[in-house]
Write a protein that holds these residues in place. Structure first.
Motif, PDB file in Angstrom:
ATOM      1  N   HIS A 122       0.856  -1.194   0.000  1.00 58.33           N
ATOM      2  CA  HIS A 122       0.000   0.000   0.000  1.00 58.33           C
ATOM      3  C   HIS A 122       0.892   1.243   0.000  1.00 58.33           C
ATOM      4  O   HIS A 122       1.993   1.205   0.566  1.00 58.33           O
ATOM      5  CB  HIS A 122      -0.877   0.026   1.256  1.00 58.33           C
ATOM      6  CG  HIS A 122      -1.608  -1.258   1.538  1.00 58.33           C
ATOM      7  ND1 HIS A 122      -2.825  -1.568   0.990  1.00 58.33           N
ATOM      8  CD2 HIS A 122      -1.274  -2.315   2.321  1.00 58.33           C
ATOM      9  CE1 HIS A 122      -3.224  -2.743   1.423  1.00 58.33           C
ATOM     10  NE2 HIS A 122      -2.301  -3.227   2.238  1.00 58.33           N
ATOM     11  N   PRO A 123       0.435   2.355  -0.562  1.00 59.80           N
ATOM     12  CA  PRO A 123      -0.688   2.485  -1.493  1.00 59.80           C
ATOM     13  C   PRO A 123      -0.233   2.159  -2.912  1.00 59.80           C
ATOM     14  O   PRO A 123       0.957   1.964  -3.158  1.00 59.80           O
ATOM     15  CB  PRO A 123      -1.050   3.965  -1.358  1.00 59.80           C
ATOM     16  CG  PRO A 123       0.271   4.642  -1.088  1.00 59.80           C
ATOM     17  CD  PRO A 123       1.053   3.664  -0.251  1.00 59.80           C
ATOM     18  N   HIS A 124      -1.181   2.142  -3.849  1.00 57.47           N
ATOM     19  CA  HIS A 124      -0.847   1.837  -5.240  1.00 57.47           C
ATOM     20  C   HIS A 124      -0.058   2.966  -5.883  1.00 57.47           C
ATOM     21  O   HIS A 124       0.915   2.740  -6.601  1.00 57.47           O
ATOM     22  CB  HIS A 124      -2.130   1.588  -6.039  1.00 57.47           C
ATOM     23  CG  HIS A 124      -1.903   1.222  -7.470  1.00 57.47           C
ATOM     24  ND1 HIS A 124      -1.535   2.149  -8.436  1.00 57.47           N
ATOM     25  CD2 HIS A 124      -1.985   0.030  -8.120  1.00 57.47           C
ATOM     26  CE1 HIS A 124      -1.413   1.533  -9.604  1.00 57.47           C
ATOM     27  NE2 HIS A 124      -1.677   0.249  -9.446  1.00 57.47           N
ATOM     28  N   GLY A 200      -4.908  -2.464  -3.517  1.00 60.72           N
ATOM     29  CA  GLY A 200      -5.839  -1.427  -3.976  1.00 60.72           C
ATOM     30  C   GLY A 200      -6.027  -1.407  -5.476  1.00 60.72           C
ATOM     31  O   GLY A 200      -7.087  -1.015  -5.969  1.00 60.72           O
ATOM     32  N   GLU A 204      -7.526   2.206  -6.811  1.00 59.05           N
ATOM     33  CA  GLU A 204      -6.856   3.054  -5.824  1.00 59.05           C
ATOM     34  C   GLU A 204      -6.039   4.153  -6.476  1.00 59.05           C
ATOM     35  O   GLU A 204      -5.876   5.236  -5.907  1.00 59.05           O
ATOM     36  CB  GLU A 204      -5.973   2.184  -4.938  1.00 59.05           C
ATOM     37  CG  GLU A 204      -5.467   2.870  -3.686  1.00 59.05           C
ATOM     38  CD  GLU A 204      -4.798   1.879  -2.750  1.00 59.05           C
ATOM     39  OE1 GLU A 204      -5.524   1.188  -2.013  1.00 59.05           O
ATOM     40  OE2 GLU A 204      -3.565   1.766  -2.793  1.00 59.05           O
ATOM     41  N   THR A 213      -4.173   9.992   1.938  1.00 58.45           N
ATOM     42  CA  THR A 213      -3.879   8.560   1.927  1.00 58.45           C
ATOM     43  C   THR A 213      -5.178   7.788   2.027  1.00 58.45           C
ATOM     44  O   THR A 213      -5.729   7.591   3.107  1.00 58.45           O
ATOM     45  CB  THR A 213      -2.947   8.183   3.094  1.00 58.45           C
ATOM     46  OG1 THR A 213      -1.806   9.048   3.090  1.00 58.45           O
ATOM     47  CG2 THR A 213      -2.474   6.751   2.946  1.00 58.45           C
ATOM     48  N   LEU A 215      -7.054   4.203   0.858  1.00 58.23           N
ATOM     49  CA  LEU A 215      -6.831   2.846   0.375  1.00 58.23           C
ATOM     50  C   LEU A 215      -8.150   2.172   0.020  1.00 58.23           C
ATOM     51  O   LEU A 215      -9.150   2.352   0.715  1.00 58.23           O
ATOM     52  CB  LEU A 215      -6.118   2.000   1.436  1.00 58.23           C
ATOM     53  CG  LEU A 215      -4.780   2.514   1.975  1.00 58.23           C
ATOM     54  CD1 LEU A 215      -4.196   1.497   2.950  1.00 58.23           C
ATOM     55  CD2 LEU A 215      -3.804   2.807   0.857  1.00 58.23           C
ATOM     56  N   LEU A 217      -9.656  -1.120   0.263  1.00 54.29           N
ATOM     57  CA  LEU A 217      -9.313  -2.350   0.984  1.00 54.29           C
ATOM     58  C   LEU A 217     -10.505  -3.013   1.659  1.00 54.29           C
ATOM     59  O   LEU A 217     -10.503  -4.233   1.852  1.00 54.29           O
ATOM     60  CB  LEU A 217      -8.234  -2.024   2.031  1.00 54.29           C
ATOM     61  CG  LEU A 217      -7.734  -3.154   2.921  1.00 54.29           C
ATOM     62  CD1 LEU A 217      -7.131  -4.287   2.092  1.00 54.29           C
ATOM     63  CD2 LEU A 217      -6.697  -2.636   3.924  1.00 54.29           C
ATOM     64  N   PHE A 238       3.766  -0.605   3.880  1.00 54.89           N
ATOM     65  CA  PHE A 238       3.290   0.717   3.458  1.00 54.89           C
ATOM     66  C   PHE A 238       4.468   1.531   2.945  1.00 54.89           C
ATOM     67  O   PHE A 238       5.507   1.621   3.604  1.00 54.89           O
ATOM     68  CB  PHE A 238       2.629   1.450   4.627  1.00 54.89           C
ATOM     69  CG  PHE A 238       1.788   2.625   4.186  1.00 54.89           C
ATOM     70  CD1 PHE A 238       0.438   2.468   3.953  1.00 54.89           C
ATOM     71  CD2 PHE A 238       2.368   3.873   3.979  1.00 54.89           C
ATOM     72  CE1 PHE A 238      -0.332   3.546   3.525  1.00 54.89           C
ATOM     73  CE2 PHE A 238       1.620   4.945   3.550  1.00 54.89           C
ATOM     74  CZ  PHE A 238       0.253   4.788   3.327  1.00 54.89           C
ATOM     75  N   ILE A 348      -9.703   4.093   4.766  1.00 53.98           N
ATOM     76  CA  ILE A 348      -9.906   2.808   4.115  1.00 53.98           C
ATOM     77  C   ILE A 348     -11.315   2.739   3.573  1.00 53.98           C
ATOM     78  O   ILE A 348     -12.295   2.847   4.327  1.00 53.98           O
ATOM     79  CB  ILE A 348      -9.636   1.647   5.107  1.00 53.98           C
ATOM     80  CG1 ILE A 348      -8.148   1.685   5.538  1.00 53.98           C
ATOM     81  CG2 ILE A 348      -9.983   0.309   4.483  1.00 53.98           C
ATOM     82  CD1 ILE A 348      -7.782   0.608   6.542  1.00 53.98           C
TER      83      ILE A 348
END
Length: 349
Positions: A122-124, A200, A204, A213, A215, A217, A238, A348
């Motif tokens: 995470h993240p993409h 994600g 994402e 930020t 996500l 998920l 992360f 999220i």
């Protein structure tokens, strides 16, 4: 005499020009390393496809025909362990790639070689720089930090249908993010395997922007089900700074442009993003290269997972919740160390 004097003048002028410093040469090599990577991921597949189509209508038509026959014969290889060339991860170019940002890998807990793992990444972001640099190249010292663990990274299955690009991906140690491919990696090669999944995905990337930020998920539970079926421990990771590499034109939910992006995502597997970074000649100009922003990928504490052949929905939900808790703990314990403030929260969806 005149020509001799002009030659001497030219030599004096040349010698008066300051030679590039070691730092300048290093910066240029870093920029070239990132450039080749971005061009490879954005253009190699499309350009190769167009070239092969063109060759079909020339005297070299046999080349694309033979290659097409090879792809048909080799179709299942990406989902059966691929064809990784371990030496590629040790190329010096990846050290220059790492130093451009720079990218750093941080370990918080040991990973035992007696288990298999699914690492949630995470993240993409836009191009998954942190995941690629840490789990594919050897430049950030994964092997030294986690001895006995063999990492690999999954990506869109559609990428492996593109000619030449599929060979490039497999040689680097990337695999399609399918049940069959992940199942093979977790069941056919003993223990000590770590399959990194950017959970994600394309959805994402649409929310990627500096300072936020978010996500995708909450409803992504397939990776938990795979972990239970194979008894693979779940490990959150992360990459702090991933969302700072590009600027994106973000369309609000409900807008017609966001609707078009969603439709493309469902049809072809990825969402077309309107993003920009720095230019090739200057960091102040706009272009398609990422900005040089530090990325720190922190690998968290593994969540022990039992092996259950047919896990129930309740069991999947329970370990999904445990994974989210471990991820939130990882984020909150490290956010202030790597560029965020104590007040920043992980959203999220």
């Amino acid at each position: 005499a005149g020509s001799r004097a002009s030659i001497k003048t030219a030599l004096r002028t040349l010698l008066a020009v300051p030679w590039p410093s070691q730092r300048d040469i290093g910066s240029a090599l870093q920029l070239l390393a990132v450039l080749q990577w971005v061009l490879s991921f954005l253009l190699l597949g499309t350009v190769s496809l167009l070239l092969l189509i063109y060759l079909l209508f020339t005297s070299l038509w046999l080349i694309p025909v033979l290659y097409l026959a090879w792809i048909i014969f080799d179709w299942d290889t990406p989902e059966k362990g691929g064809r990784r060339l371990s030496c590629l991860g040790q190329w010096t170019v990846w050290k220059h790639f790492r130093d451009y940002f720079p990218v750093k890998l941080v370990k918080t807990h040991d990973l035992s070689p007696s288990h298999n793992y699914i690492i949630g990444s995470h993240p993409h972001g836009i191009l998954c720089v942190g995941a690629f640099c840490n789990f594919i190249t050897g430049s950030t010292g994964f092997d030294e930090l986690f001895p006995g663990i063999r990492p690999c990274l999954t990506t869109l299955a559609g990428n492996f249908r593109l000619p030449v690009f599929r060979e490039y991906l497999m040689s680097g140690g990337l695999f399609p993010v399918t049940r069959r491919a992940i199942g093979y990696l977790l069941s056919q090669k003993g223990t000590g395997n770590a399959v990194a999944i950017v959970i994600g995905g394309a959805a994402e990337s649409l929310s990627c922007r500096p300072g936020i930020t978010t996500l995708i998920l909450k409803n992504r539970k397939g990776f938990v089900r795979m972990a239970l079926r194979h008894g693979a421990f779940l490990v959150p990771s992360f990459s702090f700074g991933e969302n700072d590499l590009f600027r994106q034109v973000v369309f609000e939910e409900g807008s017609w442009m966001r609707s078009i992006q969603r439709r493309f995502q469902k049809m072809i597997g990825f969402a077309p993003c309107l993003f920009y970074g720095r230019g090739l000649t200057s960091c102040r100009s706009r272009g398609f290269l990422p900005y040089a922003r530090p990325i720190t990928t922190v690998v968290g504490e593994p969540v022990a997972v039992p092996k259950v052949e047919n896990p129930s929905r309740e069991l999947v939900d329970r370990y999904h919740e445990l994974y989210i808790r471990a991820l939130l703990k990882l984020f909150n314990e490290n956010k202030a160390k790597y560029g965020l403030s104590e007040s920043d929260e992980l959203h999220i969806l």
